[in-house]
Design a protein around this motif. Sequence first.
Motif, PDB file in Angstrom:
ATOM      1  N   SER A  80       1.606  42.869  12.760  1.00 21.92           N
ATOM      2  CA  SER A  80       0.311  42.407  12.280  1.00 21.92           C
ATOM      3  C   SER A  80       0.029  41.039  12.884  1.00 21.92           C
ATOM      4  CB  SER A  80       0.258  42.342  10.749  1.00 21.92           C
ATOM      5  OG  SER A  80       1.071  41.293  10.262  1.00 21.92           O
ATOM      6  N   ASP A  81      -1.239  40.779  13.135  1.00 24.25           N
ATOM      7  CA  ASP A  81      -1.625  39.508  13.742  1.00 24.25           C
ATOM      8  C   ASP A  81      -2.923  39.036  13.086  1.00 24.25           C
ATOM      9  OD1 ASP A  81      -1.815  37.313  15.692  1.00 24.25           O
ATOM     10  OD2 ASP A  81      -0.561  38.573  16.977  1.00 24.25           O
ATOM     11  N   ARG A  82      -3.231  37.753  13.276  1.00 24.13           N
ATOM     12  CA  ARG A  82      -4.458  37.215  12.686  1.00 24.13           C
ATOM     13  C   ARG A  82      -4.886  35.958  13.424  1.00 24.13           C
ATOM     14  NH1 ARG A  82      -3.014  36.260   6.683  1.00 24.13           N
ATOM     15  NH2 ARG A  82      -5.241  35.787   6.608  1.00 24.13           N
ATOM     16  N   TYR A  83      -6.123  35.520  13.182  1.00 26.39           N
ATOM     17  CA  TYR A  83      -6.647  34.334  13.831  1.00 26.39           C
ATOM     18  C   TYR A  83      -6.106  33.082  13.146  1.00 26.39           C
ATOM     19  CZ  TYR A  83     -10.114  38.061  14.512  1.00 26.39           C
ATOM     20  OH  TYR A  83     -10.727  39.262  14.757  1.00 26.39           O
ATOM     21  N   GLY A  84      -5.676  32.117  13.950  1.00 26.90           N
ATOM     22  CA  GLY A  84      -5.116  30.895  13.386  1.00 26.90           C
ATOM     23  C   GLY A  84      -6.034  29.694  13.415  1.00 26.90           C
ATOM     24  N   ASP A  85      -7.063  29.753  14.272  1.00 25.20           N
ATOM     25  CA  ASP A  85      -7.952  28.583  14.348  1.00 25.20           C
ATOM     26  C   ASP A  85      -9.402  28.972  14.589  1.00 25.20           C
ATOM     27  OD1 ASP A  85      -7.736  29.422  16.958  1.00 25.20           O
ATOM     28  OD2 ASP A  85      -6.877  27.570  17.736  1.00 25.20           O
ATOM     29  N   LEU A  86      -9.794  30.146  14.071  1.00 23.78           N
ATOM     30  CA  LEU A  86     -11.180  30.591  14.160  1.00 23.78           C
ATOM     31  C   LEU A  86     -11.883  30.213  12.855  1.00 23.78           C
ATOM     32  CD1 LEU A  86     -13.331  32.104  15.799  1.00 23.78           C
ATOM     33  CD2 LEU A  86     -12.545  34.228  14.725  1.00 23.78           C
ATOM     34  N   GLY A  87     -12.612  29.101  12.891  1.00 26.72           N
ATOM     35  CA  GLY A  87     -13.236  28.614  11.680  1.00 26.72           C
ATOM     36  C   GLY A  87     -13.857  27.250  11.889  1.00 26.72           C
ATOM     37  N   ALA A  88     -13.774  26.402  10.868  1.00 27.31           N
ATOM     38  CA  ALA A  88     -14.388  25.073  10.942  1.00 27.31           C
ATOM     39  C   ALA A  88     -13.526  24.051  10.226  1.00 27.31           C
ATOM     40  CB  ALA A  88     -15.785  25.105  10.319  1.00 27.31           C
ATOM     41  N   ASN A  93      -9.921  19.238   5.763  1.00 35.14           N
ATOM     42  CA  ASN A  93      -9.633  20.619   5.388  1.00 35.14           C
ATOM     43  C   ASN A  93     -10.064  21.587   6.484  1.00 35.14           C
ATOM     44  OD1 ASN A  93      -8.698  19.918   2.739  1.00 35.14           O
ATOM     45  ND2 ASN A  93     -10.835  19.647   2.136  1.00 35.14           N
ATOM     46  N   TYR A  94      -9.410  22.730   6.533  1.00 35.96           N
ATOM     47  CA  TYR A  94      -9.759  23.791   7.475  1.00 35.96           C
ATOM     48  C   TYR A  94     -10.295  24.982   6.695  1.00 35.96           C
ATOM     49  CZ  TYR A  94      -9.199  27.721  10.660  1.00 35.96           C
ATOM     50  OH  TYR A  94      -9.426  28.844  11.411  1.00 35.96           O
ATOM     51  N   ILE A  95     -11.405  25.534   7.168  1.00 38.61           N
ATOM     52  CA  ILE A  95     -12.019  26.695   6.543  1.00 38.61           C
ATOM     53  C   ILE A  95     -12.036  27.815   7.576  1.00 38.61           C
ATOM     54  CG2 ILE A  95     -14.036  27.576   5.321  1.00 38.61           C
ATOM     55  CD1 ILE A  95     -14.951  24.649   5.013  1.00 38.61           C
ATOM     56  N   ASP A  96     -11.399  28.946   7.267  1.00 36.59           N
ATOM     57  CA  ASP A  96     -11.370  29.995   8.286  1.00 36.59           C
ATOM     58  C   ASP A  96     -12.665  30.808   8.267  1.00 36.59           C
ATOM     59  OD1 ASP A  96     -11.191  32.129   6.433  1.00 36.59           O
ATOM     60  OD2 ASP A  96      -9.004  32.194   6.544  1.00 36.59           O
ATOM     61  N   ILE A  97     -12.787  31.675   9.248  1.00 41.05           N
ATOM     62  CA  ILE A  97     -14.024  32.413   9.475  1.00 41.05           C
ATOM     63  C   ILE A  97     -14.406  33.281   8.287  1.00 41.05           C
ATOM     64  CG2 ILE A  97     -12.951  34.453  10.546  1.00 41.05           C
ATOM     65  CD1 ILE A  97     -16.075  32.644  11.903  1.00 41.05           C
ATOM     66  N   PHE A  98     -13.422  33.744   7.528  1.00 40.83           N
ATOM     67  CA  PHE A  98     -13.689  34.589   6.369  1.00 40.83           C
ATOM     68  C   PHE A  98     -14.172  33.744   5.192  1.00 40.83           C
ATOM     69  CE2 PHE A  98     -10.215  36.623   8.812  1.00 40.83           C
ATOM     70  CZ  PHE A  98     -10.921  37.735   9.253  1.00 40.83           C
ATOM     71  N   GLU A  99     -13.546  32.597   4.983  1.00 39.56           N
ATOM     72  CA  GLU A  99     -13.961  31.695   3.906  1.00 39.56           C
ATOM     73  C   GLU A  99     -15.362  31.140   4.156  1.00 39.56           C
ATOM     74  OE1 GLU A  99      -9.638  29.844   2.569  1.00 39.56           O
ATOM     75  OE2 GLU A  99     -10.645  29.053   4.354  1.00 39.56           O
ATOM     76  N   MET A 100     -15.742  31.037   5.426  1.00 36.79           N
ATOM     77  CA  MET A 100     -17.075  30.564   5.770  1.00 36.79           C
ATOM     78  C   MET A 100     -18.152  31.603   5.466  1.00 36.79           C
ATOM     79  SD  MET A 100     -16.302  28.733   9.432  1.00 36.79           S
ATOM     80  CE  MET A 100     -18.003  28.171   9.673  1.00 36.79           C
ATOM     81  N   GLY A 101     -17.741  32.838   5.216  1.00 35.81           N
ATOM     82  CA  GLY A 101     -18.679  33.904   4.924  1.00 35.81           C
ATOM     83  C   GLY A 101     -19.334  34.495   6.153  1.00 35.81           C
ATOM     84  N   LEU A 102     -18.783  34.185   7.331  1.00 32.05           N
ATOM     85  CA  LEU A 102     -19.352  34.707   8.567  1.00 32.05           C
ATOM     86  C   LEU A 102     -18.756  36.054   8.952  1.00 32.05           C
ATOM     87  CD1 LEU A 102     -19.505  31.413  10.668  1.00 32.05           C
ATOM     88  CD2 LEU A 102     -21.321  32.507   9.335  1.00 32.05           C
ATOM     89  N   MET A 103     -17.693  36.440   8.278  1.00 30.79           N
ATOM     90  CA  MET A 103     -17.052  37.734   8.545  1.00 30.79           C
ATOM     91  C   MET A 103     -16.350  38.178   7.276  1.00 30.79           C
ATOM     92  SD  MET A 103     -14.214  38.660  11.495  1.00 30.79           S
ATOM     93  CE  MET A 103     -15.172  37.821  12.757  1.00 30.79           C
ATOM     94  N   ASP A 104     -16.429  39.460   6.966  1.00 32.86           N
ATOM     95  CA  ASP A 104     -15.748  40.023   5.803  1.00 32.86           C
ATOM     96  C   ASP A 104     -14.291  40.265   6.157  1.00 32.86           C
ATOM     97  OD1 ASP A 104     -14.681  41.956   3.865  1.00 32.86           O
ATOM     98  OD2 ASP A 104     -16.750  42.179   3.199  1.00 32.86           O
ATOM     99  N   LYS A 105     -13.384  39.813   5.310  1.00 33.68           N
ATOM    100  CA  LYS A 105     -11.955  39.941   5.620  1.00 33.68           C
ATOM    101  C   LYS A 105     -11.484  41.386   5.656  1.00 33.68           C
ATOM    102  CE  LYS A 105     -10.417  39.282   0.827  1.00 33.68           C
ATOM    103  NZ  LYS A 105      -9.583  38.430  -0.078  1.00 33.68           N
ATOM    104  N   ASP A 106     -12.320  42.317   5.139  1.00 32.68           N
ATOM    105  CA  ASP A 106     -11.963  43.732   5.191  1.00 32.68           C
ATOM    106  C   ASP A 106     -12.888  44.527   6.103  1.00 32.68           C
ATOM    107  OD1 ASP A 106      -9.709  43.798   3.399  1.00 32.68           O
ATOM    108  OD2 ASP A 106     -11.119  43.399   1.778  1.00 32.68           O
ATOM    109  N   SER A 107     -13.678  43.827   6.933  1.00 28.27           N
ATOM    110  CA  SER A 107     -14.523  44.536   7.887  1.00 28.27           C
ATOM    111  C   SER A 107     -13.641  45.122   8.985  1.00 28.27           C
ATOM    112  CB  SER A 107     -15.568  43.593   8.494  1.00 28.27           C
ATOM    113  OG  SER A 107     -14.944  42.536   9.217  1.00 28.27           O
ATOM    114  N   HIS A 108     -13.937  46.354   9.371  1.00 22.16           N
ATOM    115  CA  HIS A 108     -13.127  47.021  10.399  1.00 22.16           C
ATOM    116  C   HIS A 108     -13.119  46.197  11.690  1.00 22.16           C
ATOM    117  CE1 HIS A 108     -11.291  50.319  12.572  1.00 22.16           C
ATOM    118  NE2 HIS A 108     -12.205  50.167  13.528  1.00 22.16           N
TER     119      HIS A 108
END
Length: 218
Positions: A80-88, A93-108
């Motif tokens: 399994s893999d994931r993004y480590g620095d895709l966010g703001a 503090n660091y906010i990842d792309i899912f917490e920003m609401g720009l992508m659903d963490k369960d979107s295919h």
Amino acid sequence: MKLLIVAATEAEIGPFLEDRENAGADAAAEVLITGVGMVATTYALTKHLQACKYDLVLQVGIGGSFDKSIEPGSLVFVNSDRYGDLGAEDHDNYIDIFEMGLMDKDSHPHSKGMLTNPISPVCEHITLPKTNGLTVNTVSGNERTIQQRTDRYGCAVESMEGAAFHYVCLREGIAFAQVRAISNYVTPRDKSQWRMQDAISNLNKWLAVFAAEAAQRP
């Protein structure tokens, strides 16, 4: 088995490329050098898969380890893999792309923010220890970044291409596997402590055997 071997650089699989004629894999294995990073990997792999079909796509390369129980020079199967620095960044503090609401963490093809290999039966012959990966554009090199990524994600292996590779293969619905050789622990940058040659040597020895055996499978 029709096999595609994917690597970011020729240097990582140099010994395999040099000895390929004796590896017994020429008829069944192809090699794709994508270039370094998520953007190059996504473009090269997507374009290649539009033209060719494979039983297994195997990404191989070098990686760093956050997990001190993984010995430098050893190999792991990153399932399994994931993004480590895709966010703001928000001040400290660091906010990842899912917490920003720009992508659903369960979107295919994501599941809880991760890109998880469903482990096709064609991967059963890979008997390496399974672990999880973190993909970044900037490799961790200071204590603050290392601690932040460790606390947030708890991943074992860091690379610059893994998540892109998983994303493309999952979207294309193709069997895949990511194998990394650990060259160093993720610490403040100190190349004197790296075991790059051991990692490359061990990776290429394993790859030669795997490719040769894959050539004999239907």
